[in-house]
Write a protein that holds these residues in place. Sequence first.
Motif, PDB file in Angstrom:
ATOM      1  N   HIS A  20      49.473  53.688  42.625  1.00  0.00           N
ATOM      2  CA  HIS A  20      48.164  53.474  43.316  1.00  0.00           C
ATOM      3  C   HIS A  20      47.045  53.103  42.651  1.00  0.00           C
ATOM      4  CE1 HIS A  20      46.988  57.695  42.564  1.00  0.00           C
ATOM      5  NE2 HIS A  20      45.755  57.447  42.948  1.00  0.00           N
ATOM      6  N   LEU A  21      47.234  53.153  41.201  1.00  0.00           N
ATOM      7  CA  LEU A  21      46.119  53.015  40.269  1.00  0.00           C
ATOM      8  C   LEU A  21      46.188  51.495  39.765  1.00  0.00           C
ATOM      9  CD1 LEU A  21      46.461  56.042  37.811  1.00  0.00           C
ATOM     10  CD2 LEU A  21      44.983  55.837  39.837  1.00  0.00           C
ATOM     11  N   ASP A  22      47.213  50.878  40.312  1.00  0.00           N
ATOM     12  CA  ASP A  22      47.265  49.449  39.834  1.00  0.00           C
ATOM     13  C   ASP A  22      47.002  48.529  41.075  1.00  0.00           C
ATOM     14  OD1 ASP A  22      48.700  49.521  37.257  1.00  0.00           O
ATOM     15  OD2 ASP A  22      50.190  50.572  38.536  1.00  0.00           O
ATOM     16  N   HIS A  23      46.509  47.199  40.731  1.00  0.00           N
ATOM     17  CA  HIS A  23      46.264  46.254  41.810  1.00  0.00           C
ATOM     18  C   HIS A  23      47.339  44.948  41.699  1.00  0.00           C
ATOM     19  CE1 HIS A  23      44.151  43.143  44.086  1.00  0.00           C
ATOM     20  NE2 HIS A  23      43.799  44.032  44.777  1.00  0.00           N
ATOM     21  N   PRO A  24      47.740  44.390  42.662  1.00  0.00           N
ATOM     22  CA  PRO A  24      48.839  43.312  42.302  1.00  0.00           C
ATOM     23  C   PRO A  24      48.305  42.229  41.387  1.00  0.00           C
ATOM     24  CG  PRO A  24      48.878  44.298  44.799  1.00  0.00           C
ATOM     25  CD  PRO A  24      47.605  44.912  43.949  1.00  0.00           C
ATOM     26  N   VAL A  25      47.143  41.844  41.982  1.00  0.00           N
ATOM     27  CA  VAL A  25      46.463  40.658  41.141  1.00  0.00           C
ATOM     28  C   VAL A  25      46.598  40.914  39.521  1.00  0.00           C
ATOM     29  CG1 VAL A  25      44.426  39.169  40.701  1.00  0.00           C
ATOM     30  CG2 VAL A  25      45.023  39.694  42.957  1.00  0.00           C
ATOM     31  N   GLU A  26      46.166  42.002  39.148  1.00  0.00           N
ATOM     32  CA  GLU A  26      46.095  42.437  37.915  1.00  0.00           C
ATOM     33  C   GLU A  26      47.494  42.684  37.261  1.00  0.00           C
ATOM     34  OE1 GLU A  26      43.323  42.426  35.968  1.00  0.00           O
ATOM     35  OE2 GLU A  26      42.351  41.964  37.822  1.00  0.00           O
ATOM     36  N   VAL A  27      48.562  43.207  37.860  1.00  0.00           N
ATOM     37  CA  VAL A  27      49.813  43.229  37.430  1.00  0.00           C
ATOM     38  C   VAL A  27      50.392  41.803  37.530  1.00  0.00           C
ATOM     39  CG1 VAL A  27      52.276  44.174  38.103  1.00  0.00           C
ATOM     40  CG2 VAL A  27      50.096  45.551  38.538  1.00  0.00           C
ATOM     41  N   VAL A  28      50.162  40.870  38.044  1.00  0.00           N
ATOM     42  CA  VAL A  28      50.501  39.382  37.948  1.00  0.00           C
ATOM     43  C   VAL A  28      49.932  38.964  36.769  1.00  0.00           C
ATOM     44  CG1 VAL A  28      50.621  37.211  38.894  1.00  0.00           C
ATOM     45  CG2 VAL A  28      51.334  39.269  40.400  1.00  0.00           C
ATOM     46  N   ARG A  29      48.777  39.165  36.584  1.00  0.00           N
ATOM     47  CA  ARG A  29      47.908  38.458  35.557  1.00  0.00           C
ATOM     48  C   ARG A  29      48.551  39.090  34.086  1.00  0.00           C
ATOM     49  NH1 ARG A  29      42.845  39.487  36.959  1.00  0.00           N
ATOM     50  NH2 ARG A  29      42.648  37.254  37.940  1.00  0.00           N
ATOM     51  N   HIS A  30      48.894  40.373  33.909  1.00  0.00           N
ATOM     52  CA  HIS A  30      49.029  40.986  32.852  1.00  0.00           C
ATOM     53  C   HIS A  30      50.779  40.659  32.462  1.00  0.00           C
ATOM     54  CE1 HIS A  30      49.409  43.826  29.317  1.00  0.00           C
ATOM     55  NE2 HIS A  30      50.314  44.072  30.129  1.00  0.00           N
ATOM     56  N   TYR A  31      51.513  40.688  33.456  1.00  0.00           N
ATOM     57  CA  TYR A  31      52.928  40.623  33.213  1.00  0.00           C
ATOM     58  C   TYR A  31      53.715  39.221  33.155  1.00  0.00           C
ATOM     59  CZ  TYR A  31      53.329  45.710  32.644  1.00  0.00           C
ATOM     60  OH  TYR A  31      53.199  46.897  32.221  1.00  0.00           O
ATOM     61  N   VAL A  32      52.963  38.481  34.467  1.00  0.00           N
ATOM     62  CA  VAL A  32      53.525  37.183  34.654  1.00  0.00           C
ATOM     63  C   VAL A  32      53.101  35.747  34.075  1.00  0.00           C
ATOM     64  CG1 VAL A  32      54.093  35.546  36.635  1.00  0.00           C
ATOM     65  CG2 VAL A  32      54.359  37.972  36.984  1.00  0.00           C
TER      66      VAL A  32
END
Length: 394
Positions: free
Chosen positions: A194-206
Motif C-alpha cells: 500500500h506504500l506504492d502507487h501504480p503510476v510510479e511502479v510503471v515509471r520505474h519498472y516499465v
Amino acid sequence: MLESLGIGIGVAILGGALGGLALELQYRLRPAMQLDVTAKEWNLEVYEPQRYQIVGDVTLRNPLSRFEIMVPEMQCQVTLLSSASLAGITSTIQIIPQHPDAPARADNYWFAYIVKSGKTTQAEIRVEILGADLSHLQAAWIQIRYVTYSPAGRESQVSHVVVPLQFPTPDTSQRWRPTPKADVLPIRTHLLTHLDHPVEVVRHYVLPHARKGDIVTLGETPVAIMQGRWRHPTQIRPGWVARRLCYFFLPTSSLATACGLQALVDIVGPLRVLSAFVIGAVAKVLGQPGMFYRLAGEQARLIDDVTGTLPPYDQFIVLGPQHSQQIVDQIRQETGLSAAIVDVNDLKAVKILAATADITPAFLIQALRTNPAGNADEQTPLVLIRPTDPHPPT
C-alpha cells in the motif's frame, strides 16, 4: 375492573416490547466504537548489507462525535519474508508514542491514552533488522496490535503494514515472448504494498523497456493491494447472510467461506447479496448459471480469499480495485503508455476491468490469453505488450 386491569397489562406489555425494540434498534444503529488507523508514511531509513532500519508512523483518529476511545495497549510484531533461511537474523521493534498533549516515557512504556472525539494521536514505530547477510530478505510484515476500551467494551484490534526489502533492477535483457500479433514481456517488481502507487511502479519498472506504441497491463490484485484493499479475516465479522449462504458456493470460490462472502456483503450490502443469491438460484435451475455474479456486482468476481495470492497477502482477503479507469488514464497521461487493468487466469480467461480508449479489447485478450504474468509467485504484476501486426490497434 378486571377488563381495565387486562387493558393496563396489555398496554404495559406492548410498551415494554416497543421499548425493547427501540433499545435494540438503537444498539444496532449506533456507530462502531473503532478508531480510524492509517499507516502511510514508512521508510527504509537504513539499508546496509548487515543492517536495515524501517521507520513508520501510525495515526489513530477517533471519528465519533460523542464518545471517547481509550488505547490502553499497543504492541508490534514483525514477520520477515525471505528466499533463504532466517537463521542468524534478528529484529527488534520500538514503539514511541507521539501524543499531542503527553510526552513519551523514557522506558517506552505505552501508557493508557484517551483519544477524544474527533481527535488524533500518533505513534512512531522503528524496526531494526540485523544479520550477516540480509540480501535474501524480501519484505517485512509488521502487525500493529492495539486494544481499544470504550462503551462497547475492551476489544483487540490489529493493523497491518508490509514494507518491501528487495528491489530488482529493471533488466533490459529480459526475454520477450511471441504471440500471434504481439510480443509480451512479463516485468518483475519488488513486493508491491500500500506504500506504492501504480503510476510510479510503471515509471520505474516499465519505461526502461518501453517504446512508443507499447501497452502496459497491470494485474487487478496488485492494483488492489497498492490501494490498501486487503483485510485480515480477524477484521471481518460474518453476519447472518454470509454464514448461511457461503456453503452453497463451489469450494474453489472466494465466496465459499463466511469471511470471504462477508467481505462482499460489507461492500454491496446483505439485501443485494441475498437477492442475487435467490434470483441466481432460480436462474441456475432454469439453465442460466452465473446470474448471481452479474446481480451482486463486479466485486463478487474480483475478491480473492485467503491463499488467493502470494505471501504475505495469502493470509488476507484481497478485494477488487477501485477507480480502475482513473488509474489507467493517469498512467497514459503521465507516462505516455497505453494501459489496462486486467484479471487473467491459467484457464485462458481474460477480463478487462479498465483500458485507455486507444486499446482494442480483442487484441488485448489475444495477447494475454496464455497468462504471461502467471498465477504463482512469479512477482511479475506488469506485462508490456508490443504489437507486431502491421496494423496495430488504434
